[in-house]
Motif scaffolding. Sequence first.
Motif, PDB file in Angstrom:
ATOM      1  N   ARG A  31      42.473  27.828  46.626  1.00  0.00           N
ATOM      2  CA  ARG A  31      41.259  28.312  47.297  1.00  0.00           C
ATOM      3  C   ARG A  31      41.332  29.959  47.217  1.00  0.00           C
ATOM      4  O   ARG A  31      42.037  30.516  46.631  1.00  0.00           O
ATOM      5  CB  ARG A  31      41.626  28.009  48.874  1.00  0.00           C
ATOM      6  N   SER A  32      40.264  30.247  47.796  1.00  0.00           N
ATOM      7  CA  SER A  32      39.982  31.950  47.500  1.00  0.00           C
ATOM      8  C   SER A  32      40.845  32.563  48.379  1.00  0.00           C
ATOM      9  O   SER A  32      40.743  32.627  49.490  1.00  0.00           O
ATOM     10  CB  SER A  32      38.538  32.237  47.681  1.00  0.00           C
ATOM     11  N   VAL A  33      41.859  33.168  47.875  1.00  0.00           N
ATOM     12  CA  VAL A  33      42.763  33.992  48.751  1.00  0.00           C
ATOM     13  C   VAL A  33      42.502  35.547  48.287  1.00  0.00           C
ATOM     14  O   VAL A  33      42.822  35.938  46.879  1.00  0.00           O
ATOM     15  CB  VAL A  33      44.224  33.723  48.740  1.00  0.00           C
ATOM     16  N   VAL A  34      41.949  36.338  49.176  1.00  0.00           N
ATOM     17  CA  VAL A  34      41.716  37.959  48.679  1.00  0.00           C
ATOM     18  C   VAL A  34      42.659  38.752  49.051  1.00  0.00           C
ATOM     19  O   VAL A  34      42.721  38.938  50.417  1.00  0.00           O
ATOM     20  CB  VAL A  34      40.334  38.300  49.185  1.00  0.00           C
ATOM     21  N   PRO A  35      43.505  39.519  48.517  1.00  0.00           N
ATOM     22  CA  PRO A  35      44.486  40.506  48.821  1.00  0.00           C
ATOM     23  C   PRO A  35      43.855  41.549  49.259  1.00  0.00           C
ATOM     24  O   PRO A  35      42.836  42.112  48.598  1.00  0.00           O
ATOM     25  CB  PRO A  35      45.427  40.646  47.781  1.00  0.00           C
ATOM     26  N   VAL A  36      44.184  42.148  50.280  1.00  0.00           N
ATOM     27  CA  VAL A  36      43.713  43.468  50.873  1.00  0.00           C
ATOM     28  C   VAL A  36      44.895  44.254  51.197  1.00  0.00           C
ATOM     29  O   VAL A  36      45.744  43.822  52.098  1.00  0.00           O
ATOM     30  CB  VAL A  36      42.800  43.288  52.324  1.00  0.00           C
ATOM     31  N   ILE A  37      44.836  45.777  50.714  1.00  0.00           N
ATOM     32  CA  ILE A  37      45.913  46.410  51.124  1.00  0.00           C
ATOM     33  C   ILE A  37      45.487  47.640  51.988  1.00  0.00           C
ATOM     34  O   ILE A  37      44.281  48.169  51.530  1.00  0.00           O
ATOM     35  CB  ILE A  37      46.729  46.863  49.837  1.00  0.00           C
ATOM     36  N   VAL A  38      46.221  48.126  52.989  1.00  0.00           N
ATOM     37  CA  VAL A  38      45.745  49.066  53.761  1.00  0.00           C
ATOM     38  C   VAL A  38      47.230  50.196  53.939  1.00  0.00           C
ATOM     39  O   VAL A  38      48.154  49.720  53.664  1.00  0.00           O
ATOM     40  CB  VAL A  38      45.450  48.523  55.256  1.00  0.00           C
ATOM     41  N   THR A  39      46.795  51.274  54.744  1.00  0.00           N
ATOM     42  CA  THR A  39      47.748  52.328  54.762  1.00  0.00           C
ATOM     43  C   THR A  39      48.524  52.063  55.888  1.00  0.00           C
ATOM     44  O   THR A  39      47.870  51.364  57.036  1.00  0.00           O
ATOM     45  CB  THR A  39      47.156  53.688  54.626  1.00  0.00           C
TER      46      THR A  39
END
Length: 303
Positions: free
Chosen positions: A232-240
């Motif tokens: 499935r579409s898994v979108v990694p998102v990185i934040v500070t």
Amino acid sequence: MSLSIKTPLLESLPLGHLNGTRVWMKMEATQPSGSFKIRGIGFACQQHFEKGARRFISSSGGNAGLAVAYAGRQLGVPVIVVVPETTSERARHLLQLEGAEIIIHGKMWSEANALALSLLTDQDAFLHPFDDPLLWQGHASMIDEVVAEGIRPDAVILSVGGGGLLAGVDEGLRRHGLDHVPIYAAETQGMSSYHAALKAGKPVEVTALTGVATSLGARQVCQRAFDIAQTRSVVPVIVTDREAVNACLTFLEDHRVLVEPACGAALAPLYGKKLNLENEKNVLVIVCGGSTATVDSLNSFNG
């Protein structure tokens, strides 16, 4: 009897207005142990208890250990939690409140975990913090509750540490024919083992974990979490770290609920308008909780 509770599903008008859509919050911070962990761990503890386990052993000084301790108290089963020396006084205090026996061992979780495993007898059950199909089955119930309230999300945003929450949410979505729904998997920069796995094409051990979102501190994500991104579409998102902490403080003002930076990682992309969600009618964010956060600790991170 379930050891977890049905949590509120609330619409966030502040987050909805910011992102041009409807944002629904699954309020796992209201679970009796303080986080979503009690869903899977409570379910697993009940399964082990029915099969004869008479003691539970854990190696987490955070939300997983607290969930094991809570489950043990509810079932009348003694609990040992082995924690590393770095475990906060607040976490130790909360474990003691639940009646768990605490053993402090080692400088890292891996050392505490090794000791915990060495204590196991035939009458014990070991509760892994995230890598166990029983946990994923229990965590999936949060999606059952969302769908039962008439919301079929077009996107889900959650935090990723070891990947147990991701695996549970995926299982819950698949139960309801929502295989196509994308999952945005949020991490902080210093705790991005899921991003590292996707980049490497397999789960890999990151050399160092740093930063405030300690509940995301798994050196390597579970295989199941990696496999989900293949189907499935898994979108990694990185934040500070600062974005995660600021999200916690703003969320406290907006919704009168205190969560930890690991949960703030999932809220930060919404507060920072980092995702293009305007075409999604209903966006679900898992407000996963965290018992050890305090207002003082959040403010000290920003100091």
